[in-house]
Design a protein around this motif. Structure first.
Motif, PDB file in Angstrom:
ATOM      1  N   THR A  25       0.811  -1.216   0.000  1.00  0.00           N
ATOM      2  CA  THR A  25       0.000   0.000   0.000  1.00  0.00           C
ATOM      3  C   THR A  25       0.848   1.272   0.000  1.00  0.00           C
ATOM      4  O   THR A  25       0.340   2.349  -0.277  1.00  0.00           O
ATOM      5  N   LYS A  26       2.143   1.120   0.291  1.00  0.00           N
ATOM      6  CA  LYS A  26       3.047   2.270   0.306  1.00  0.00           C
ATOM      7  C   LYS A  26       4.009   2.252  -0.878  1.00  0.00           C
ATOM      8  O   LYS A  26       4.834   3.147  -1.025  1.00  0.00           O
ATOM      9  N   ALA A  27       3.901   1.230  -1.706  1.00  0.00           N
ATOM     10  CA  ALA A  27       4.834   1.049  -2.824  1.00  0.00           C
ATOM     11  C   ALA A  27       4.443   1.905  -4.026  1.00  0.00           C
ATOM     12  O   ALA A  27       3.321   2.395  -4.136  1.00  0.00           O
ATOM     13  N   TRP A  28       5.399   2.032  -4.931  1.00  0.00           N
ATOM     14  CA  TRP A  28       5.199   2.663  -6.238  1.00  0.00           C
ATOM     15  C   TRP A  28       5.319   1.570  -7.284  1.00  0.00           C
ATOM     16  O   TRP A  28       6.077   0.616  -7.098  1.00  0.00           O
ATOM     17  N   TYR A  29       4.623   1.715  -8.380  1.00  0.00           N
ATOM     18  CA  TYR A  29       4.558   0.661  -9.398  1.00  0.00           C
ATOM     19  C   TYR A  29       4.887   1.225 -10.771  1.00  0.00           C
ATOM     20  O   TYR A  29       4.642   2.395 -11.052  1.00  0.00           O
ATOM     21  N   VAL A  30       5.437   0.345 -11.613  1.00  0.00           N
ATOM     22  CA  VAL A  30       5.656   0.688 -13.018  1.00  0.00           C
ATOM     23  C   VAL A  30       4.785  -0.261 -13.824  1.00  0.00           C
ATOM     24  O   VAL A  30       4.975  -1.477 -13.790  1.00  0.00           O
ATOM     25  N   TYR A  31       3.830   0.326 -14.537  1.00  0.00           N
ATOM     26  CA  TYR A  31       2.903  -0.453 -15.346  1.00  0.00           C
ATOM     27  C   TYR A  31       3.238  -0.225 -16.822  1.00  0.00           C
ATOM     28  O   TYR A  31       3.450   0.904 -17.241  1.00  0.00           O
ATOM     29  N   LYS A  67       9.492   6.240  -5.119  1.00  0.00           N
ATOM     30  CA  LYS A  67       9.108   6.760  -6.433  1.00  0.00           C
ATOM     31  C   LYS A  67      10.337   6.945  -7.314  1.00  0.00           C
ATOM     32  O   LYS A  67      10.293   6.707  -8.516  1.00  0.00           O
ATOM     33  N   ASP A  68      11.450   7.355  -6.706  1.00  0.00           N
ATOM     34  CA  ASP A  68      12.686   7.530  -7.470  1.00  0.00           C
ATOM     35  C   ASP A  68      13.140   6.220  -8.107  1.00  0.00           C
ATOM     36  O   ASP A  68      13.541   6.199  -9.273  1.00  0.00           O
ATOM     37  N   SER A  69      13.083   5.126  -7.357  1.00  0.00           N
ATOM     38  CA  SER A  69      13.468   3.815  -7.904  1.00  0.00           C
ATOM     39  C   SER A  69      12.537   3.411  -9.036  1.00  0.00           C
ATOM     40  O   SER A  69      12.988   2.882 -10.057  1.00  0.00           O
ATOM     41  N   ALA A  70      11.251   3.659  -8.868  1.00  0.00           N
ATOM     42  CA  ALA A  70      10.279   3.328  -9.915  1.00  0.00           C
ATOM     43  C   ALA A  70      10.534   4.165 -11.165  1.00  0.00           C
ATOM     44  O   ALA A  70      10.498   3.650 -12.286  1.00  0.00           O
ATOM     45  N   THR A  71      10.821   5.436 -10.979  1.00  0.00           N
ATOM     46  CA  THR A  71      11.085   6.336 -12.111  1.00  0.00           C
ATOM     47  C   THR A  71      12.342   5.897 -12.866  1.00  0.00           C
ATOM     48  O   THR A  71      12.354   5.860 -14.100  1.00  0.00           O
ATOM     49  N   GLN A  72      13.385   5.559 -12.141  1.00  0.00           N
ATOM     50  CA  GLN A  72      14.625   5.094 -12.765  1.00  0.00           C
ATOM     51  C   GLN A  72      14.372   3.823 -13.578  1.00  0.00           C
ATOM     52  O   GLN A  72      14.835   3.688 -14.703  1.00  0.00           O
ATOM     53  N   PHE A  73      13.613   2.883 -13.024  1.00  0.00           N
ATOM     54  CA  PHE A  73      13.266   1.638 -13.711  1.00  0.00           C
ATOM     55  C   PHE A  73      12.453   1.942 -14.976  1.00  0.00           C
ATOM     56  O   PHE A  73      12.712   1.381 -16.043  1.00  0.00           O
ATOM     57  N   ALA A  74      11.486   2.840 -14.874  1.00  0.00           N
ATOM     58  CA  ALA A  74      10.639   3.203 -16.023  1.00  0.00           C
ATOM     59  C   ALA A  74      11.462   3.859 -17.132  1.00  0.00           C
ATOM     60  O   ALA A  74      11.204   3.637 -18.320  1.00  0.00           O
ATOM     61  N   GLN A  75      12.454   4.645 -16.762  1.00  0.00           N
ATOM     62  CA  GLN A  75      13.314   5.269 -17.770  1.00  0.00           C
ATOM     63  C   GLN A  75      14.130   4.224 -18.522  1.00  0.00           C
ATOM     64  O   GLN A  75      14.367   4.358 -19.716  1.00  0.00           O
ATOM     65  N   GLU A  76      14.518   3.169 -17.828  1.00  0.00           N
ATOM     66  CA  GLU A  76      15.324   2.122 -18.451  1.00  0.00           C
ATOM     67  C   GLU A  76      14.485   1.102 -19.220  1.00  0.00           C
ATOM     68  O   GLU A  76      14.872   0.663 -20.309  1.00  0.00           O
ATOM     69  N   PHE A  77      13.322   0.723 -18.687  1.00  0.00           N
ATOM     70  CA  PHE A  77      12.530  -0.364 -19.277  1.00  0.00           C
ATOM     71  C   PHE A  77      11.150   0.059 -19.769  1.00  0.00           C
ATOM     72  O   PHE A  77      10.362  -0.788 -20.189  1.00  0.00           O
ATOM     73  N   GLY A  78      10.839   1.337 -19.699  1.00  0.00           N
ATOM     74  CA  GLY A  78       9.539   1.823 -20.150  1.00  0.00           C
ATOM     75  C   GLY A  78       8.456   1.635 -19.106  1.00  0.00           C
ATOM     76  O   GLY A  78       8.659   0.986 -18.085  1.00  0.00           O
ATOM     77  N   ALA A 138       4.733   3.408 -17.099  1.00  0.00           N
ATOM     78  CA  ALA A 138       4.271   4.576 -16.348  1.00  0.00           C
ATOM     79  C   ALA A 138       4.396   4.312 -14.855  1.00  0.00           C
ATOM     80  O   ALA A 138       4.044   3.232 -14.380  1.00  0.00           O
ATOM     81  N   VAL A 139       4.850   5.298 -14.123  1.00  0.00           N
ATOM     82  CA  VAL A 139       4.965   5.200 -12.669  1.00  0.00           C
ATOM     83  C   VAL A 139       3.612   5.574 -12.064  1.00  0.00           C
ATOM     84  O   VAL A 139       3.059   6.629 -12.372  1.00  0.00           O
ATOM     85  N   ILE A 140       3.096   4.678 -11.215  1.00  0.00           N
ATOM     86  CA  ILE A 140       1.803   4.901 -10.583  1.00  0.00           C
ATOM     87  C   ILE A 140       1.877   4.550  -9.095  1.00  0.00           C
ATOM     88  O   ILE A 140       2.725   3.766  -8.683  1.00  0.00           O
ATOM     89  N   SER A 141       0.970   5.119  -8.338  1.00  0.00           N
ATOM     90  CA  SER A 141       0.895   4.813  -6.903  1.00  0.00           C
ATOM     91  C   SER A 141      -0.030   3.616  -6.682  1.00  0.00           C
ATOM     92  O   SER A 141      -0.764   3.202  -7.595  1.00  0.00           O
ATOM     93  N   TYR A 142      -0.031   3.094  -5.484  1.00  0.00           N
ATOM     94  CA  TYR A 142      -0.917   1.992  -5.120  1.00  0.00           C
ATOM     95  C   TYR A 142      -2.381   2.359  -5.396  1.00  0.00           C
ATOM     96  O   TYR A 142      -3.148   1.550  -5.909  1.00  0.00           O
ATOM     97  N   GLN A 143      -2.765   3.586  -5.069  1.00  0.00           N
ATOM     98  CA  GLN A 143      -4.144   4.023  -5.238  1.00  0.00           C
ATOM     99  C   GLN A 143      -4.571   4.064  -6.701  1.00  0.00           C
ATOM    100  O   GLN A 143      -5.763   4.025  -6.999  1.00  0.00           O
ATOM    101  N   GLN A 144      -3.638   4.116  -7.619  1.00  0.00           N
ATOM    102  CA  GLN A 144      -3.957   4.187  -9.044  1.00  0.00           C
ATOM    103  C   GLN A 144      -4.117   2.807  -9.687  1.00  0.00           C
ATOM    104  O   GLN A 144      -4.558   2.727 -10.829  1.00  0.00           O
ATOM    105  N   VAL A 145      -3.752   1.755  -8.990  1.00  0.00           N
ATOM    106  CA  VAL A 145      -3.893   0.412  -9.540  1.00  0.00           C
ATOM    107  C   VAL A 145      -5.357   0.009  -9.402  1.00  0.00           C
ATOM    108  O   VAL A 145      -5.923   0.077  -8.311  1.00  0.00           O
ATOM    109  N   ASN A 146      -5.971  -0.380 -10.519  1.00  0.00           N
ATOM    110  CA  ASN A 146      -7.365  -0.809 -10.496  1.00  0.00           C
ATOM    111  C   ASN A 146      -7.596  -1.901 -11.540  1.00  0.00           C
ATOM    112  O   ASN A 146      -6.724  -2.187 -12.359  1.00  0.00           O
ATOM    113  N   ILE A 147      -8.767  -2.491 -11.511  1.00  0.00           N
ATOM    114  CA  ILE A 147      -9.089  -3.597 -12.418  1.00  0.00           C
ATOM    115  C   ILE A 147      -9.011  -3.165 -13.879  1.00  0.00           C
ATOM    116  O   ILE A 147      -8.500  -3.913 -14.719  1.00  0.00           O
TER     117      ILE A 147
END
Length: 162
Positions: free
Chosen positions: A110-116, A134-145, A147-156
């Protein structure tokens, strides 16, 4: 006499009002053993790459585990399951190997950041990569593509690709 009887019945309730609510339970992530299968799809969990997930459900001593964060979210976002959840955990992929995530890298989902939408693959296709910051997620997204999203943004709808 009626007043004493009413006071005797209401006294415990009145005393409870002044007390702070105590957490029902506190969880820590559990190890995933060699032969455990995904609660959602039945696949062997540690046999595949990418972040894993686990959730704790009311009145169950142990977590149910998932071969991917996608499967964990598919389960936990269902309305009938949401009311039962007492803890969610995912791997911090900035602290563990993609191909063999380690148990000591679990964090509060619930406190994590995600790359979708990343190019990195997990069990059955695209991963929902999880990170503590969020910084780790952003760095990963820059390397592997992705979008960086928060837990609250993950939905069905997101998981379904809508």
């Amino acid at each position: 006499m009626k007043k004493l009887l009413i006071l005797a019945v209401l006294w415990p309730l009145l005393m409870a009002c002044g007390q702070e609510a105590q957490p029902i339970t506190t969880h820590t992530a559990e190890a995933i053993t060699d032969h455990e299968r995904c609660h959602q799809c039945g696949m062997m969990i540690i046999k595949y790459p990418g972040p894993k997930g686990q959730v704790f459900i009311k009145q169950q001593a142990h977590s149910v585990k998932f071969c991917s964060t996608r499967d964990m979210f598919a389960f936990s976002l269902q309305p009938e399951n949401q009311r039962q959840l007492t803890g969610l955990f995912v791997h911090d992929m900035a602290k563990t190997d993609w191909d063999k995530p380690q148990d000591d890298a679990f964090i509060d989902a619930t406190k994590a950041w995600y790359v979708y939408g990343t190019s990195k693959k997990a069990v059955m296709g695209p991963a929902v990569a999880s990170f503590e910051t969020k910084d780790s997620a952003t760095q990963f997204a820059q390397e592997f593509g992705g979008a960086v999203i928060s837990y609250q943004q993950v939905n069905i709808s997101l998981l379904a690709g809508d």
